[in-house]
Design an enzyme around this catalytic site. Structure first.
Site, PDB file in Angstrom:
ATOM      1  N   HIS A  67     -16.533  17.924   1.328  1.00 27.11           N
ATOM      2  CA  HIS A  67     -15.845  19.202   1.120  1.00 27.11           C
ATOM      3  C   HIS A  67     -14.941  19.519   2.306  1.00 27.11           C
ATOM      4  CE1 HIS A  67     -19.859  19.412  -0.866  1.00 27.11           C
ATOM      5  NE2 HIS A  67     -19.080  19.676  -1.903  1.00 27.11           N
ATOM      6  N   SER A  95      16.205 -17.201  -0.782  1.00 28.45           N
ATOM      7  CA  SER A  95      16.821 -18.519  -0.608  1.00 28.45           C
ATOM      8  C   SER A  95      15.773 -19.623  -0.614  1.00 28.45           C
ATOM      9  CB  SER A  95      17.637 -18.553   0.681  1.00 28.45           C
ATOM     10  OG  SER A  95      16.829 -18.233   1.792  1.00 28.45           O
TER      11      SER A  95
END
Length: 594
Positions: A226, A456
């Site tokens: 909480h 590439s």
């Protein structure tokens, strides 16, 4: 500094009821009681209290911990979940409504996390239900191991380990056991669990401002679900260190929170607190298992990783460790229709890793390492000359390529190509089977894949793998010029297919396509293969130079203005034309000299 949090909600006061509406629409096996906004209860659609002939298992608490608790309602797990407002215990009347809705002659078990409000409200509801004739038992779960043993009456907080208790009790109830038997199994399970959480941020309640009390670079150990303070605030550490600390805390012999000793069998839960990516949770799980096994001497029988009991949008995770035996594993593995229980987390644990499979062509015969032939054939010698010339051309062009690429790309084309060329040159000297051209082409692709990153690298790997496949299809060792031309054509087709580019897109294909066309044309016309090769190289260079006049349609250059593109050729095309031309000229020189 505090600031208003951003949430995809409507009225902050309606978040729980609207969550429930979405939940039951998503999972047809669930329903909710028509008592909004006061009564917020999710229950199994197939259960009616008047006729239900098994023990009902009910849990709940404040909302904001989703999927707990409503996400675990389903056959084999919870029968109903009572939802309070965000971080607020549900009211007694809501709990009573849930009990009345699903409890039959066998009675009901309430599973409650150890928070004062939950204990009081569920406790009062239990007493009221008993006065109405219902059989009710309650089990309190307090699995927190972050704080020192309490001196008062508060006790340990109930955390994510509660989900294990839901599963054990739900499976026991599904077997038709009595209320006392189900309660006994749930109580026993609750005593076997230890949990500790680590938070990187404090959660934000709907409609509230976001607190930054932790600050940058900090984490909180034992922060409550909480948002209540934990055991300590510390500097953020690598997850290895965090996981080790948490496990040491849970399994500490000094606090003796869980009866787990060396040789015990355990199950592990790594639970996200709401804003933790699955990647982070899996990393934590991957570090926790070997530590439990090697450092603590435990047998890890099950691992559950995901978000089970969250704290709204809190970043962080909790770890729960539960002592296991065959009976508990049977309950955890039992089938359930609860929508948020991980259906894949059952059964025996196979090895976590197995060997990488080799390609079919290598798996049966590649025990010996590839090596360069002791004596090169004439074809092998020419291939060596071509590869050496091509790679040196790329190596020497590195700075120029980077300069061009800095204007139209990300500036690393030369460096990337340099890595590939250097690797090819080194690998050729070590193990390329140069007397077998097809296999050599294949190995060039492997060298590229190992060291060249980015687009590439992938494109060149595709190029050489496609060329290899075409050459291999001919099943001959001595490869004629027409075969090389066919391999080049196949490689270009593969690059175009998978990369999406074609002629005029301002890519390396603008060098390769003209080269392939000229090579085929001159060979078909009966030209000397050496002359045809050199002419095709000239076409490659002309094609690369022509990219200055093209609008890029692929790669990063598509984002560059036409004025800038016109000042330089495409670096990838120039690199390709350079190695192709260098190879052609070197081969011609060697043939002429011999």
């Amino acid at each position: 500094m505090a600031f208003q949090s951003k949430k995809l909600i409507n009225d902050p006061n309606d978040v729980v009821t609207e969550f429930i509406e979405g939940l039951v629409e998503t999972y047809p096996g669930l329903q909710h009681l028509d008592g909004f906004p006061e009564v917020k209860v999710v229950l199994r659609a197939d259960v009616s209290g008047a006729t239900y002939n098994k023990v009902a298992v009910i849990s709940g608490g404040g909302s904001g911990h989703e999927p707990a608790h409503a996400g675990f309602v389903g056959e084999g797990m919870l029968t109903a979940a009572i939802c309070g407002d965000v971080f607020a215990s549900p009211p007694v009347d809501s709990i009573l409504a849930g009990i009345r809705a699903v409890t039959g002659p066998m009675g009901c078990l309430l599973i409650v996390k150890n928070y004062t409000g939950d204990r009081l409200n569920f406790g009062l509801a239990a007493e009221q239900a008993k006065s109405e004739g219902y059989k009710v038992e309650m089990v309190i779960v307090g699995d927190d191991c972050a704080l020192p043993p309490p001196r008062g009456i508060a006790g340990r907080r109930g955390l994510a380990g509660t989900i294990f208790v839901h599963k054990v009790a739900g499976a026991a109830a599904a077997c038709g056991l009595s209320l006392s038997a189900v309660a006994a199994e749930a109580k026993h399970a609750s005593e076997m669990i230890g949990t500790m959480g680590v938070a990187l941020s404090v959660c934000t309640l709907p409609g509230q401002v976001t607190s930054d009390r932790l600050g940058p670079g900090k984490m909180e150990l034992g922060l409550g679900i909480h948002g209540e303070p934990g055991a300590a605030v510390a500097e953020l550490q690598p997850v290895d260190v965090v996981v080790s600390h948490v496990l040491n805390q849970i399994l500490s012999q000094e606090t003796d929170y869980v009866p787990i000793t060396r040789g015990s069998r355990v199950v592990l839960m790594v639970n996200g607190l709401g804003a933790t990516p699955v990647m982070d949770l899996m990393i934590a799980a991957g570090k926790a298992v070997p530590r439990l096994q090697l450092e603590h001497g435990l047998a890890v029988d099950r691992v559950y990783t995901g978000s089970f009991m969250t704290s709204l949008d809190m970043a962080g995770f909790s770890i729960s460790v539960m002592k296991a035996n065959d009976e508990i594993l049977l309950r955890l593995d039992a089938p359930t229709k609860a929508p948020c229980w991980p259906v894949g987390a059952d059964g025996n644990r196979p090895p976590a890793k197995i060997p990488v499979p080799l390609p079919p062509s290598l798996s049966g015969k590649r025990d010996e390492t590839l090596s360069c032939p002791e004596k090169l054939s004439s074809q092998g010698y020419i291939l060596e000359v071509a590869i050496e010339a091509a790679t040196m051309a790329v190596i020497n062009l590195r700075d120029r390529l980077n300069e061009w690429d800095s204007k139209v790309g990300d500036g690393d084309c030369g460096s990337t190509m340099f890595r590939g060329a250097t690797a090819i040159l080194e690998d050729m000297k070590k193990y390329y089977p140069l007397n077998d051209p097809a296999e050599t082409v294949n190995e060039i692709g492997s060298s590229i894949r190992r060291v060249m990153g980015g687009t590439s690298g992938i494109i060149y790997d595709i190029f050489f793998k496609a060329a290899y496949a075409q050459l291999k299809a001919n099943s001959i060792l001595v490869i004629a010029p027409l075969h090389w031309a066919g391999a080049l054509e196949a490689a270009i087709a593969a690059v175009s297919k998978y990369g999406g580019a074609s002629a005029g897109y301002r890519t390396l294909l603008d060098a390769l396509i003209p080269a392939s066309s000229v090579l085929k044309e001159r060979l078909a016309a009966g030209d000397n293969p050496l002359d045809a090769f050199v002419l095709s190289a000239e076409a490659a260079m002309a094609g690369a130079e022509s990219t200055k006049h093209m609008q890029a349609q692929a790669g990063r250059s598509t984002y560059v203005s036409a004025d800038i593109l016109a000042s330089v050729p495409d670096p990838g095309a120039m690199a390709t034309a350079s190695w192709y031309s260098a190879a052609a000229l070197a081969v011609k020189r060697k043939y002429q000299a011999s």
